[in-house]
Design a protein around this motif. Structure first.
Motif, PDB file in Angstrom:
ATOM      1  N   GLY A  81       0.823  -1.195   0.000  1.00 55.59           N
ATOM      2  CA  GLY A  81       0.000   0.000   0.000  1.00 55.59           C
ATOM      3  C   GLY A  81       0.859   1.248   0.000  1.00 55.59           C
ATOM      4  O   GLY A  81       2.074   1.193  -0.235  1.00 55.59           O
ATOM      5  N   ARG A  82       0.221   2.360   0.283  1.00 57.70           N
ATOM      6  CA  ARG A  82       0.916   3.646   0.363  1.00 57.70           C
ATOM      7  C   ARG A  82       0.627   4.282   1.706  1.00 57.70           C
ATOM      8  O   ARG A  82      -0.463   4.129   2.260  1.00 57.70           O
ATOM      9  N   GLY A  83       1.613   4.998   2.211  1.00 56.03           N
ATOM     10  CA  GLY A  83       1.433   5.674   3.485  1.00 56.03           C
ATOM     11  C   GLY A  83       2.712   5.680   4.283  1.00 56.03           C
ATOM     12  O   GLY A  83       3.815   5.636   3.740  1.00 56.03           O
ATOM     13  N   TRP A 110      -8.896  -5.403   3.500  1.00 57.56           N
ATOM     14  CA  TRP A 110      -8.346  -4.547   4.551  1.00 57.56           C
ATOM     15  C   TRP A 110      -7.262  -3.669   3.933  1.00 57.56           C
ATOM     16  O   TRP A 110      -6.394  -4.164   3.195  1.00 57.56           O
ATOM     17  N   SER A 111      -7.290  -2.383   4.244  1.00 60.87           N
ATOM     18  CA  SER A 111      -6.273  -1.450   3.750  1.00 60.87           C
ATOM     19  C   SER A 111      -5.688  -0.694   4.927  1.00 60.87           C
ATOM     20  O   SER A 111      -6.419  -0.054   5.701  1.00 60.87           O
ATOM     21  N   TRP A 112      -4.371  -0.752   5.059  1.00 64.48           N
ATOM     22  CA  TRP A 112      -3.636  -0.107   6.156  1.00 64.48           C
ATOM     23  C   TRP A 112      -2.657   0.893   5.553  1.00 64.48           C
ATOM     24  O   TRP A 112      -1.872   0.545   4.663  1.00 64.48           O
ATOM     25  N   ASP A 113      -2.723   2.158   5.997  1.00 63.19           N
ATOM     26  CA  ASP A 113      -1.850   3.192   5.437  1.00 63.19           C
ATOM     27  C   ASP A 113      -0.770   3.646   6.419  1.00 63.19           C
ATOM     28  O   ASP A 113      -0.116   4.661   6.193  1.00 63.19           O
ATOM     29  N   GLY A 114      -0.574   2.868   7.476  1.00 62.89           N
ATOM     30  CA  GLY A 114       0.412   3.226   8.482  1.00 62.89           C
ATOM     31  C   GLY A 114      -0.168   4.019   9.627  1.00 62.89           C
ATOM     32  O   GLY A 114       0.495   4.225  10.650  1.00 62.89           O
ATOM     33  N   ALA A 115      -1.422   4.466   9.490  1.00 63.15           N
ATOM     34  CA  ALA A 115      -2.082   5.238  10.547  1.00 63.15           C
ATOM     35  C   ALA A 115      -3.491   4.730  10.822  1.00 63.15           C
ATOM     36  O   ALA A 115      -3.918   4.665  11.976  1.00 63.15           O
ATOM     37  N   GLU A 116      -4.223   4.364   9.761  1.00 67.74           N
ATOM     38  CA  GLU A 116      -5.601   3.921   9.912  1.00 67.74           C
ATOM     39  C   GLU A 116      -5.846   2.652   9.114  1.00 67.74           C
ATOM     40  O   GLU A 116      -5.275   2.469   8.039  1.00 67.74           O
ATOM     41  N   GLY A 126      -7.956   2.112  -7.531  1.00 66.79           N
ATOM     42  CA  GLY A 126      -7.007   3.216  -7.550  1.00 66.79           C
ATOM     43  C   GLY A 126      -7.533   4.479  -6.905  1.00 66.79           C
ATOM     44  O   GLY A 126      -7.123   5.587  -7.262  1.00 66.79           O
ATOM     45  N   GLU A 127      -8.398   4.326  -5.900  1.00 64.10           N
ATOM     46  CA  GLU A 127      -9.096   5.480  -5.326  1.00 64.10           C
ATOM     47  C   GLU A 127      -8.258   6.251  -4.315  1.00 64.10           C
ATOM     48  O   GLU A 127      -8.663   7.320  -3.867  1.00 64.10           O
ATOM     49  N   GLY A 128      -7.100   5.716  -3.926  1.00 65.21           N
ATOM     50  CA  GLY A 128      -6.292   6.387  -2.914  1.00 65.21           C
ATOM     51  C   GLY A 128      -5.671   7.671  -3.415  1.00 65.21           C
ATOM     52  O   GLY A 128      -5.722   7.993  -4.614  1.00 65.21           O
ATOM     53  N   PRO A 129      -5.066   8.429  -2.515  1.00 62.91           N
ATOM     54  CA  PRO A 129      -4.477   9.717  -2.903  1.00 62.91           C
ATOM     55  C   PRO A 129      -3.320   9.551  -3.873  1.00 62.91           C
ATOM     56  O   PRO A 129      -2.559   8.589  -3.807  1.00 62.91           O
ATOM     57  N   PHE A 166       3.743  -3.006  10.587  1.00 64.30           N
ATOM     58  CA  PHE A 166       3.658  -3.380   9.173  1.00 64.30           C
ATOM     59  C   PHE A 166       3.689  -2.143   8.290  1.00 64.30           C
ATOM     60  O   PHE A 166       3.042  -1.131   8.574  1.00 64.30           O
ATOM     61  N   ASP A 167       4.421  -2.240   7.182  1.00 63.80           N
ATOM     62  CA  ASP A 167       4.333  -1.210   6.152  1.00 63.80           C
ATOM     63  C   ASP A 167       2.919  -1.231   5.556  1.00 63.80           C
ATOM     64  O   ASP A 167       2.195  -2.222   5.679  1.00 63.80           O
ATOM     65  N   PRO A 168       2.493  -0.169   4.883  1.00 66.70           N
ATOM     66  CA  PRO A 168       1.143  -0.120   4.309  1.00 66.70           C
ATOM     67  C   PRO A 168       0.863  -1.304   3.379  1.00 66.70           C
ATOM     68  O   PRO A 168       1.753  -1.777   2.666  1.00 66.70           O
TER      69      PRO A 168
END
Length: 253
Positions: free
Chosen positions: A71-73, A121-127, A147-150, A105-107
């Protein structure tokens, strides 16, 4: 730039299809799918030799399949980082993320698929975000579901957007497979040429199976593709270690 494709049709005899495209440095060592984890004897998946986990795992007896994408974050602290390769093993065994120390864990994006339910499940490092994937076709990339993420403004944003724009209508137009017995081509029908890359050059911005020279000896690209078909009676698992080669497919289970 991994990609997962999920098709859910509750009316089908094979209600869930899961495609996992793994992108990695091509020199990263791994082994083909097998029962590599004595502590989880029911699970089958490819083995990442660096961290000991996997990117795609199945439990044929359940039946259940799981895959993970980067993921990204915010990244985890180097000195306390856990491998994301643990997550498909946990999910394929029927577990969730409750009780995990997620900041280690990394995102990531983690998909768990069963004949009657698919969760992301999507983890961005904070939420942590959790959602069901209902009937229809779903594409997950490093930027998240569809592809809806920032956006970050780098070229990878364009690649992910163009990949979804190219492959979504082609997957929707193809007859949805209902894999049973028989060879891989027969089982997956019109989807197989698509997951073999749809004839696009591997350096194309739309490529599902990218291959890019990053310089300094680093080559990044798709190193394998996994296909799982889940019915109420069982699971079919097919695998290719030579992405884009129609003759490289083999049935794992």
């Amino acid at each position: 730039m991994c990609t997962a494709i999920v098709s859910v049709d509750p009316s089908s005899p094979v209600p869930v299809l899961l495609v996992g495209v793994r992108d990695e440095f091509v020199t990263r060592a791994w082994r083909p799918p097998g029962a590599h984890w004595p502590g989880r004897p029911g699970l089958i998946g490819g083995l990442d030799l660096r961290a000991g986990g996997t990117w795609f795992a199945v439990d044929p007896a359940a039946p259940r399949a799981a895959c993970v994408l980067n993921g990204r974050g915010r990244m985890a602290p180097e000195q306390a980082r856990s491998s994301r390769g643990e997550l498909p093993l946990l999910a394929a065994a029927g577990g969730g993320l409750d009780g995990l120390d997620l900041p280690r864990f990394d995102p990531f994006h983690l998909i768990r698929a069963e004949p009657g339910a698919v969760r992301l499940w999507s983890w961005d490092g904070a939420e942590l975000a959790e959602r069901p994937l209902g009937p229809g076709l779903h594409l997950v990339v490093n930027r998240g579901l569809e592809g809806e993420g920032p956006e970050t403004g780098d070229s990878e944003d364009t690649f992910m957007s163009e990949r979804i724009a190219h492959f979504r209508p082609r997957l929707e137009a193809a007859v949805r497979p209902e894999p049973g017995e028989g060879g891989v081509a027969r089982a997956w029908g019109g989807w197989l040429p698509l997951v073999d890359g749809d004839g696009l050059p591997r350096d194309d911005k739309r490529a599902l199976l990218p291959l890019r020279d990053l310089g300094g000896g680093g080559v990044w690209g798709t190193t394998s593709v996994s296909l799982a078909a889940l019915s109420r009676d069982g699971l079919r698992y097919d695998f290719s270690a030579a992405p884009g080669d129609p003759g490289a497919w083999g049935r794992v289970h």
